[in-house]
Design an enzyme around this catalytic site. Structure first.
Site, mmCIF file in Angstrom:
data_model
loop_
_atom_site.group_PDB
_atom_site.id
_atom_site.type_symbol
_atom_site.label_atom_id
_atom_site.label_comp_id
_atom_site.label_asym_id
_atom_site.label_seq_id
_atom_site.Cartn_x
_atom_site.Cartn_y
_atom_site.Cartn_z
ATOM 1 N N CYS A 1 3.389 27.371 84.642
ATOM 2 C CA CYS A 1 4.812 27.072 84.442
ATOM 3 C C CYS A 1 5.640 27.592 85.626
ATOM 4 O O CYS A 1 5.623 27.005 86.693
ATOM 5 C CB CYS A 1 5.299 27.635 83.108
ATOM 6 S SG CYS A 1 6.891 26.924 82.583
ATOM 7 N N HIS B 1 1.622 25.392 79.458
ATOM 8 C CA HIS B 1 1.146 26.729 79.120
ATOM 9 C C HIS B 1 -0.216 26.669 78.416
ATOM 10 O O HIS B 1 -0.278 26.549 77.183
ATOM 11 C CB HIS B 1 2.151 27.446 78.210
ATOM 12 C CG HIS B 1 3.392 27.888 78.891
ATOM 13 N ND1 HIS B 1 3.578 29.185 79.345
ATOM 14 C CD2 HIS B 1 4.525 27.209 79.216
ATOM 15 C CE1 HIS B 1 4.769 29.280 79.907
ATOM 16 N NE2 HIS B 1 5.366 28.096 79.846
ATOM 17 N N GLU C 1 -2.117 29.037 77.732
ATOM 18 C CA GLU C 1 -2.288 30.211 76.878
ATOM 19 C C GLU C 1 -1.730 30.010 75.478
ATOM 20 O O GLU C 1 -2.071 30.761 74.548
ATOM 21 C CB GLU C 1 -1.639 31.446 77.523
ATOM 22 C CG GLU C 1 -0.122 31.486 77.491
ATOM 23 C CD GLU C 1 0.546 30.748 78.628
ATOM 24 O OE1 GLU C 1 1.743 31.004 78.884
ATOM 25 O OE2 GLU C 1 -0.122 29.907 79.265
#
Length: 274
Positions: free
Chosen positions: A131, A236, A238
């Site tokens: 990001c 993202h 994660e």
């Protein structure tokens, strides 16, 4: 994936919290500047069998001064670098003035991360941006950003919906012939989460686009050409849950980065034995 021996140590750039407005200093952490690692980033790396290490930043008010903290020491000791998300990149960092005070960004973090990026690249260690990290890679090598997609590109998709956060998704299209495409040989389309109001405007020299949003052309993944590993994604990884069958499976991207980190670590260990 279990941790491997020798341990793979991946540095993570610090997110920075600044106290907002006048505060009563009672000694609590919220009255102080904090450097922190988001838990989801740590867990992403640990799932890949690596050990995350947050790299601290320094500024003019730090007890440790910049000349005392040589970020090249981290680049030499660690096996790779992840740039996590967070505050906007400051327009001043790429030669512009903020179009709104709200988009002033974090110039202190920009300077710290640019030093980190170049230290790891010079050490031959892989760098992966997430990001803001993708945006920082682009700026660090001479690119620019849209300060606010909604304002400057009114016909673009809504790339951030605060009420939905990571549940805001849109399609992504991987560019054929790229390294990213080779990680997904049977499918070059998918869905990704979208939590950003800035984006790449002018691509940095020496980089290629590896993925775009097919609906508005927004750049979603980039990679530096030539030797080494310098790449980033706008979404993202994660935040994706392991049982999520709807969005793009990011595991091939993570494992590609970690495999490059292991290769770099092996080369460094062999050279040290000579």
């Amino acid at each position: 994936m279990p941790f491997q021996s020798p341990s793979l140590l991946i540095g993570v750039s610090a997110r920075i919290y600044y106290p907002s407005g006048p505060v009563l200093d009672l000694g609590g952490v919220w009255t102080k500047t904090l450097h922190y690692l988001e838990q989801s980033i740590a867990q992403l790396l640990m799932r890949g069998g690596a050990l995350p290490v947050m790299i601290p930043a320094v500024d003019a008010q730090s007890v440790v001064q910049r000349e005392e903290l040589n970020l090249r020491h981290y680049a030499e000791a660690l096996d790779g670098l992840v740039l996590q998300g967070g505050n906007d990149v400051a327009p001043a960092t790429y030669g512009e003035s903020p179009l709104s005070p709200a988009w002033g960004g974090d110039a202190i973090r920009d300077q710290y991360e640019m030093e980190l990026i170049h230290a790891f690249v010079q050490a031959g260690k892989p760098v992966f941006g997430i990001c803001r990290g993708l945006q920082m890679l682009n700026v660090a090598f001479g690119g620019t950003l849209w300060q606010d997609i909604k304002t400057q590109l009114p016909n673009a998709l809504e790339h951030v919906k605060h009420a939905m956060y990571e549940r805001n998704v849109h399609p992504v299209e991987i560019v054929p012939g790229t390294r990213l495409a080779s990680l997904y040989p049977s499918n070059h389309r998918g869905l990704i989460n979208s939590i950003h109001h800035q984006g790449i405007r002018d691509l940095a020299p020496g980089f290629v686009v590896e993925a775009r949003c097919p609906d508005d052309g927004m750049i979603e993944a980039i990679r530096r050409t030539g030797p080494g590993f310098v790449a980033g994604v706008q979404w993202h990884p994660e935040f994706r849950q392991e049982n999520d069958t709807m969005t793009l499976n990011d595991n091939p991207i993570l494992l590609d980065f970690l495999n490059c980190a292991r290769d770099a670590a092996t080369i460094c260990r062999h050279s040290q034995r000579r």
